[in-house]
Motif scaffolding. Structure first.
Motif, mmCIF file in Angstrom:
data_model
loop_
_atom_site.group_PDB
_atom_site.id
_atom_site.type_symbol
_atom_site.label_atom_id
_atom_site.label_comp_id
_atom_site.label_asym_id
_atom_site.label_seq_id
_atom_site.Cartn_x
_atom_site.Cartn_y
_atom_site.Cartn_z
ATOM 1 N N MET A 1 0.840 -1.201 0.000
ATOM 2 C CA MET A 1 0.000 0.000 0.000
ATOM 3 C C MET A 1 0.870 1.244 0.000
ATOM 4 S SD MET A 1 -2.587 -1.889 0.248
ATOM 5 C CE MET A 1 -1.834 -3.511 0.068
ATOM 6 N N TYR A 4 2.254 3.366 -2.904
ATOM 7 C CA TYR A 4 1.432 4.300 -3.662
ATOM 8 C C TYR A 4 1.844 5.744 -3.391
ATOM 9 C CZ TYR A 4 -1.982 1.253 -5.791
ATOM 10 O OH TYR A 4 -2.597 0.345 -6.582
ATOM 11 N N SER A 31 1.054 -6.963 12.721
ATOM 12 C CA SER A 31 0.458 -8.278 12.517
ATOM 13 C C SER A 31 0.440 -9.076 13.821
ATOM 14 C CB SER A 31 1.196 -9.003 11.380
ATOM 15 O OG SER A 31 1.791 -10.169 11.830
ATOM 16 N N TRP A 34 -2.591 -7.768 15.821
ATOM 17 C CA TRP A 34 -3.862 -8.339 15.339
ATOM 18 C C TRP A 34 -3.983 -9.791 15.746
ATOM 19 C CZ3 TRP A 34 -7.406 -5.110 14.591
ATOM 20 C CH2 TRP A 34 -7.186 -3.896 13.929
ATOM 21 N N PHE A 35 -2.856 -10.522 15.650
ATOM 22 C CA PHE A 35 -2.870 -11.929 16.045
ATOM 23 C C PHE A 35 -3.276 -12.070 17.509
ATOM 24 C CE2 PHE A 35 -0.726 -15.505 18.066
ATOM 25 C CZ PHE A 35 -1.226 -16.558 17.316
ATOM 26 N N ILE A 37 -5.040 -10.006 19.425
ATOM 27 C CA ILE A 37 -6.463 -9.713 19.627
ATOM 28 C C ILE A 37 -7.316 -10.889 19.143
ATOM 29 C CG2 ILE A 37 -8.341 -8.132 19.075
ATOM 30 C CD1 ILE A 37 -6.249 -5.958 18.636
ATOM 31 N N ALA A 38 -6.964 -11.406 17.958
ATOM 32 C CA ALA A 38 -7.717 -12.525 17.411
ATOM 33 C C ALA A 38 -7.630 -13.739 18.316
ATOM 34 C CB ALA A 38 -7.210 -12.869 16.010
ATOM 35 N N LEU A 39 -6.459 -13.938 18.918
ATOM 36 C CA LEU A 39 -6.275 -15.084 19.809
ATOM 37 C C LEU A 39 -7.192 -14.968 21.031
ATOM 38 C CD1 LEU A 39 -4.545 -17.662 20.113
ATOM 39 C CD2 LEU A 39 -3.043 -16.330 21.599
ATOM 40 N N LEU A 41 -10.002 -13.291 21.255
ATOM 41 C CA LEU A 41 -11.374 -13.512 20.785
ATOM 42 C C LEU A 41 -11.647 -15.002 20.607
ATOM 43 C CD1 LEU A 41 -11.895 -10.772 18.023
ATOM 44 C CD2 LEU A 41 -13.187 -11.027 20.144
ATOM 45 N N THR A 42 -10.719 -15.673 19.947
ATOM 46 C CA THR A 42 -10.941 -17.088 19.626
ATOM 47 C C THR A 42 -10.999 -17.937 20.886
ATOM 48 O OG1 THR A 42 -9.831 -16.783 17.522
ATOM 49 C CG2 THR A 42 -10.058 -19.036 18.312
ATOM 50 N N GLN A 286 -16.662 -26.748 4.198
ATOM 51 C CA GLN A 286 -16.677 -25.409 4.779
ATOM 52 C C GLN A 286 -17.228 -24.346 3.832
ATOM 53 O OE1 GLN A 286 -13.474 -22.608 6.452
ATOM 54 N NE2 GLN A 286 -13.021 -24.609 7.264
ATOM 55 N N ILE A 290 -20.569 -22.210 4.632
ATOM 56 C CA ILE A 290 -20.560 -20.771 4.886
ATOM 57 C C ILE A 290 -21.401 -20.035 3.846
ATOM 58 C CG2 ILE A 290 -19.041 -18.743 4.818
ATOM 59 C CD1 ILE A 290 -17.052 -20.397 6.449
ATOM 60 N N LEU A 293 -25.014 -20.498 4.794
ATOM 61 C CA LEU A 293 -25.371 -19.695 5.962
ATOM 62 C C LEU A 293 -25.518 -18.228 5.581
ATOM 63 C CD1 LEU A 293 -23.388 -20.710 9.141
ATOM 64 C CD2 LEU A 293 -25.834 -20.633 8.824
ATOM 65 N N LEU A 294 -24.587 -17.741 4.754
ATOM 66 C CA LEU A 294 -24.629 -16.330 4.362
ATOM 67 C C LEU A 294 -25.889 -16.045 3.554
ATOM 68 C CD1 LEU A 294 -20.959 -15.471 3.376
ATOM 69 C CD2 LEU A 294 -22.281 -14.562 5.278
ATOM 70 N N GLY A 297 -29.007 -16.296 5.944
ATOM 71 C CA GLY A 297 -29.058 -15.179 6.870
ATOM 72 C C GLY A 297 -29.758 -15.473 8.186
ATOM 73 N N VAL B 99 -11.029 -7.393 12.927
ATOM 74 C CA VAL B 99 -9.826 -8.124 13.361
ATOM 75 C C VAL B 99 -9.505 -9.236 12.362
ATOM 76 C CG1 VAL B 99 -8.871 -9.635 15.131
ATOM 77 C CG2 VAL B 99 -10.156 -7.593 15.790
ATOM 78 N N PHE B 104 -2.609 -11.655 9.110
ATOM 79 C CA PHE B 104 -1.626 -12.108 10.091
ATOM 80 C C PHE B 104 -1.555 -13.629 10.028
ATOM 81 C CE2 PHE B 104 -5.674 -11.316 12.252
ATOM 82 C CZ PHE B 104 -5.953 -12.550 12.804
ATOM 83 N N PHE B 221 -29.044 -5.110 7.561
ATOM 84 C CA PHE B 221 -29.443 -6.512 7.504
ATOM 85 C C PHE B 221 -29.196 -7.211 8.837
ATOM 86 C CE2 PHE B 221 -28.236 -10.956 6.462
ATOM 87 C CZ PHE B 221 -29.469 -11.385 6.025
#
Lengths: 300, 301
Positions: A1, A4, A31, A34-35, A37-39, A41-42, A286, A290, A293-294, A297, B99, B104, B221
């Motif tokens: 990015m 640019y 990165s 973010w990892f 935070i994601a950890l 959450l998971t 998977q 998904i 499911l999407l 809704g 997130v 990552f 939605f």
């Protein structure tokens, strides 16, 4: 990015290398952030299911202990699973669930494709009003139908039977809607070519249209399986005979036990087994899972 | 000329195959949707207990509901549950989507595990959470540094119990809504983000000024389906709260009230009237959704 952004003075030599190193360092830290935070959450969201699975290998009294053993101290192997089959007619529950889900899937996919194709590719009197009618059924929640549907099914003499359990849920408006969208994209030339060859209209559907709808059918089949397998409210009111109960109703035997020593280990084993078919579908299909499911809704 | 008419009549006749193809489905929905919904409206205007045939009472059931304290309570219980499972879920699922949209290592495997609460049925969810929410159980232990108490009556305390329902529901729905947000985020063309970057926008600015407005249809939605689902809350309240909707009915949602009146007390007329009230409330939500998304060309189709 960042490439640019135009640079007026291009950095040279060591200055350039430093910039590159700094950018790389910053990227790595971002990165990592973010990892992390994601950890968090998971772990939060995956913990209850992890707990369910490991508890199915624990002693009953250890399941409740506040000092969470992340790994069972007294590993019970499949003891709880074996006990589960002794406590309730578990094989029967699974058979009933599987019967209901498989019939639901086959009938829904076939008739949704047929009706979706009919609405997408034919012009006949009343087609718009009929499609609108099917669309409207989607906006009405099942609970509104609960009482009158029960009375109707009972008047057919279908209460406490497979017919009453399965037939009222055997079609799905969302399936028709979805299949119509997909059938639209089938080129008319393909269908006309088959007509010139003298194929009957049903044969065109069965040999050309239905195979072309296969990816949509896969998503729909998985979603219908998920809804059907996890369905609770309708089986709860229509089935009284334990031998006809699907697993989600059969399992309530464990939620209502107020006995001195509830068999929590067994309850966790049954819960794990009840989740297994859906989990297997999710792992192996998977993408369709998904997508379905999407599109739907809704989570049943 | 003759050949032309023959051909066009052939095409016209062919069109009727469409009717043959849709008819099984249409008949099914007449029998298992149209008939019950009309008879439901009728039952709501009758005194009907299954033991004897329905007797016409006009609007009596609805008038009785206005004086029915359990029904009034049930409305506020339902609205509380709706508030608690829509707004937090909307915000948290958007956060989770942002997130999991970043790049990552290990993202895919974490995303799959994060998604796991979508798989079990609500009954299984109820059984597992009943154990997690034991007074001296795991959640109490985890929160002990914050709360300082060794025993919390998550399910038996009338104030805490509805909050517990809200926590559990959020746990089951956030991963699913995250997925919807994520597909919305993925659909935004990369060039738009780059353009914002070139114009000197920071990541945060670009998110709030460029991406979030583009996600409006997704947001509407999710708000709509979470509200509609929350209005139908039943299974958790049935399976996990003490005495099916307790303690002292703090978890008796309208969905549970329909079941209680209909299938515990066999008051089918009253149960039908409650159904119609719930129906009206959900229809209001649907209309608001349609009104909010009137400018989004995509969301209506």
């Amino acid at each position: 990015m960042s490439n640019y952004a135009p640079t007026l003075n291009p950095p040279t030599g060591t200055q350039f290398q430093q910039t590159v190193a700094a950018t790389r360092w910053r990227k790595r830290m971002t990165s990592l952030m973010w990892f992390s935070i994601a950890l968090v959450l998971t772990v939060t969201f995956a913990f209850p299911l992890y707990f369910m699975v490991i508890s199915s290998f624990k002693l009953d009294r250890e399941v409740l202990s506040a000092s969470t053993q992340l790994i069972p101290a007294n590993f019970q192997g499949l003891t709880n699973y074996q006990r589960a089959f002794d406590v309730v007619p578990l094989a029967r529950f699974f058979f009933n669930s599987a019967l209901m889900a498989v019939i639901d899937v086959i009938v829904t996919v076939f008739f949704s494709a047929l009706a979706g194709y009919g609405f997408a590719k034919y012009r006949f009197r009343g087609s718009r009003i009929m499609f609108l009618f099917i669309l409207i059924t989607m906006t009405v929640p099942f609970q509104i139908l609960l009482v009158p549907l029960f009375i109707e099914v009972r008047s057919f003499g279908w209460d406490d039977s497979y017919a009453g359990l399965i037939i009222p849920g055997i079609m799905n408006a969302f399936g028709v809607f979805m299949m119509r969208q997909f059938a639209y994209n089938i080129p008319d030339e393909l269908l006309d070519a088959a007509r010139i060859d003298g194929a009957s209209e049903f044969r065109i559907f069965w040999r050309i249209v239905f195979p072309l709808l296969a990816p949509a059918s896969a998503s729909l089949a998985i979603i219908i399986f998920l809804f059907s397998w996890n369905n609770f409210l309708w089986p709860l009111i229509i089935i009284k005979d334990q031998n006809l109960a699907p697993i989600q109703v059969g399992i309530t035997a464990f939620t209502q036990t107020h006995s001195a020593e509830p068999q929590w280990g067994v309850a966790m084993a049954v819960s794990t087994l009840a989740t297994l078919p859906v989990a297997v579908l999710f792992v192996f299909f998977q993408r369709y899972f998904i997508e379905g499911l999407l599109m739907s809704g809704i989570k049943g | 000329m003759a050949a032309g008419t023959q051909k066009s009549s052939l095409i016209a006749r062919r069109q009727y195959w469409g009717l043959v193809f849709v008819l099984p489905t249409v008949i099914f929905f007449i029998v298992f949707f149209l008939y019950p919904i009309i008879s439901g409206i009728y039952y709501s205007l009758t005194d009907f207990t299954l033991l004897k045939p329905p007797v016409w009472v006009g609007l009596q059931n609805y008038q009785d509901l206005l004086k029915d304290r359990l029904f009034i309570k049930s409305i506020s219980v339902t609205l509380g549950y709706v508030a608690g499972t829509t707004i937090p879920a909307w915000i948290l699922s958007l956060f989770a989507a942002v997130v999991f949209f970043q790049k990552f290592r290990g993202r895919e495997i974490l995303k799959v595990l994060f998604f796991s609460p979508v798989l079990p049925s609500l009954i299984v969810v109820a059984i597992v959470w009943r154990i997690l929410l034991q007074p001296g159980g795991i959640l109490t232990t985890v929160l002990r540094p914050l709360t300082g108490s060794a025993e919390i009556n998550w399910l038996d305390n009338p104030t805490l119990s509805p909050i517990s329902m809200i926590i559990i529901t959020n746990w089951t729905i956030i991963p699913f809504y995250m997925l919807i947000w994520l597909s919305g985020l993925t659909a935004i063309p990369e060039e738009l983000r780059d353009a914002a970057r070139v114009d000197g926008a920071t990541r945060v600015q670009s998110f709030f000024r460029v991406e979030l407005p583009l996600l409006r249809p997704t947001g509407v939605f999710i708000a709509a389906i979470s509200t509609i689902n929350a209005f139908q809350g039943f299974t958790l309240q049935y399976a996990i709260s003490p005495g099916k909707g307790g303690p002292i009915d703090v978890n008796t949602t309208l969905g549970l009230l329909i079941w209680k009146y209909g299938f515990q007390y066999y008051r089918m007329g009253d149960a039908s009237a409650v159904s119609m009230v719930l129906f009206a409330m959900i229809m209001i939500v649907v209309l608001i959704q349609l009104w909010l998304s009137r400018s989004d060309q995509f969301s209506l189709n």
